[in-house]
Design a protein around this motif. Structure first.
Motif, PDB file in Angstrom:
ATOM      1  N   ALA A   1       0.798  -1.225   0.000  1.00 23.37           N
ATOM      2  CA  ALA A   1       0.000   0.000   0.000  1.00 23.37           C
ATOM      3  C   ALA A   1       0.830   1.273   0.000  1.00 23.37           C
ATOM      4  O   ALA A   1       0.419   2.274  -0.588  1.00 23.37           O
ATOM      5  CB  ALA A   1      -0.939  -0.002   1.214  1.00 23.37           C
TER       6      ALA A   1
ATOM      7  N   ARG B   1       3.850   0.464  -2.900  1.00 19.01           N
ATOM      8  CA  ARG B   1       3.187   0.056  -4.147  1.00 19.01           C
ATOM      9  C   ARG B   1       4.116  -0.771  -5.038  1.00 19.01           C
ATOM     10  O   ARG B   1       4.188  -0.584  -6.256  1.00 19.01           O
ATOM     11  CB  ARG B   1       2.661   1.282  -4.899  1.00 19.01           C
ATOM     12  CG  ARG B   1       1.607   2.040  -4.113  1.00 19.01           C
ATOM     13  CD  ARG B   1       0.954   3.134  -4.929  1.00 19.01           C
ATOM     14  NE  ARG B   1      -0.091   3.791  -4.144  1.00 19.01           N
ATOM     15  CZ  ARG B   1      -0.876   4.768  -4.607  1.00 19.01           C
ATOM     16  NH1 ARG B   1      -0.728   5.177  -5.858  1.00 19.01           N
ATOM     17  NH2 ARG B   1      -1.792   5.318  -3.842  1.00 19.01           N
TER      18      ARG B   1
ATOM     19  N   LYS C   1       5.683  -4.078  -6.940  1.00 20.54           N
ATOM     20  CA  LYS C   1       5.132  -5.080  -7.843  1.00 20.54           C
ATOM     21  C   LYS C   1       6.126  -6.226  -7.994  1.00 20.54           C
ATOM     22  O   LYS C   1       7.306  -6.079  -7.662  1.00 20.54           O
ATOM     23  CB  LYS C   1       4.847  -4.454  -9.206  1.00 20.54           C
ATOM     24  CG  LYS C   1       3.852  -3.296  -9.174  1.00 20.54           C
ATOM     25  CD  LYS C   1       3.700  -2.674 -10.552  1.00 20.54           C
ATOM     26  CE  LYS C   1       2.721  -1.508 -10.506  1.00 20.54           C
ATOM     27  NZ  LYS C   1       2.585  -0.852 -11.838  1.00 20.54           N
TER      28      LYS C   1
ATOM     29  N   LYS D   1      -1.687  -7.421   0.356  1.00 20.10           N
ATOM     30  CA  LYS D   1      -1.622  -6.706   1.629  1.00 20.10           C
ATOM     31  C   LYS D   1      -1.449  -7.612   2.837  1.00 20.10           C
ATOM     32  O   LYS D   1      -1.250  -7.119   3.946  1.00 20.10           O
ATOM     33  CB  LYS D   1      -2.865  -5.833   1.798  1.00 20.10           C
ATOM     34  CG  LYS D   1      -2.938  -4.685   0.810  1.00 20.10           C
ATOM     35  CD  LYS D   1      -4.155  -3.820   1.065  1.00 20.10           C
ATOM     36  CE  LYS D   1      -4.206  -2.660   0.073  1.00 20.10           C
ATOM     37  NZ  LYS D   1      -5.390  -1.787   0.291  1.00 20.10           N
TER      38      LYS D   1
END
Length: 259
Positions: free
Chosen positions: A28, A31, A33, A57
């Motif tokens: 969060a 962010r 990836k 999360k």
């Protein structure tokens, strides 16, 4: 690069998992990836570069790309023994002291401690202090999270002195007389103990509360093996004294060069 401290069970030979707050931070806040990298540490000196395989999360899975070598730790293992100060001052000491290189923090009660200590709230406060130390260690790219010990009585603290190679008792009367840290550490560095040591010297720095130590406490400390020192000619706030002492020790240990 973002750094996370994880329990050893989550840091395996070839993979690492982040859960809870760390996983939520990756997903969060950062962010991140799959394919992004972070550094994971077990808190005992093992640092690895990890590449994210999957992220949500609740849990982040990553593969270990490389074992890293860290030199972020001070060559002397310094514990800050801090008489409980008012308000959130101990949080400041722990946060900034972690950044400055302390290996542990030992809160204690002394004669002029103003705080009304409530042992029923201790577990919650220690949990918060440990979280502060962890976050500060991550921010400052350390390989070790300092230990936060339970609050001890003055008598119990004195009994700990024998566990250290050097105990520095910060006493404002010594500052007024000009007896400072430099000469004492010069002698310590050339002593037979230090010269032949096979492990990092263990040092404790003892800091008093807002009102300082009483003469009786100073006498008891030296009787238990501590060395009186001053931290200059000025009177420092209790939350400043520990950080000032840590900076001096980092310099004298050779961390800033010259040794």
């Amino acid at each position: 690069m973002q750094r996370y401290f994880v329990p050893a069970a989550q840091l395996e030979d070839k993979s690492v998992a982040l859960v809870g707050d760390d996983a939520r931070h990756v997903a969060a806040v950062m962010r991140s990836k799959p394919g992004d990298c972070f550094i994971a540490c077990d808190g005992n000196g093992r640092d690895v570069l990890a590449k994210i395989v999957s992220v949500d999360k609740e849990k982040v899975h990553a593969e270990i790309v490389e074992e890293l070598t860290s030199n972020a730790e001070m060559s002397w293992k310094v514990t800050v023994a801090q008489s409980l100060p008012k308000g959130d001052k101990l949080e400041i000491v722990i946060q900034k002291g972690t950044e400055a290189g302390a290996i542990a923090f030992q809160p204690f009660l002394s004669q002029r401690t103003v705080v009304q200590y409530d042992d029923r709230k201790e577990a919650k406060r220690i949990e918060r202090w440990r979280k502060i130390a962890k976050e500060a260690a991550e921010q400052s790219h350390r390989s070790v999270v300092p230990d936060i010990h339970a609050v001890r009585s003055w008598k119990a603290l004195l009994q700990q002195f024998e566990q250290y190679d050097l105990v520095l008792f910060c006493y404002e009367e010594e500052g007024r007389s000009g007896n400072g840290l430099r000469d004492l550490l010069a002698s310590f560095k050339t002593s037979e103990l230090t010269a032949k040591a096979t492990s990092a010297p263990r040092i404790m720095v003892v800091i008093g509360p807002e009102g300082g130590f009483t003469p009786q406490e100073a006498e008891a400390a030296t009787a238990s093996g501590a060395k009186w020192i001053g931290l200059g000619r000025r009177i420092l706030r209790t939350e400043t004294a520990a950080l000032f002492a840590l900076a001096c020790l980092a310099y004298e240990s050779g961390e800033l060069g010259g040794i």
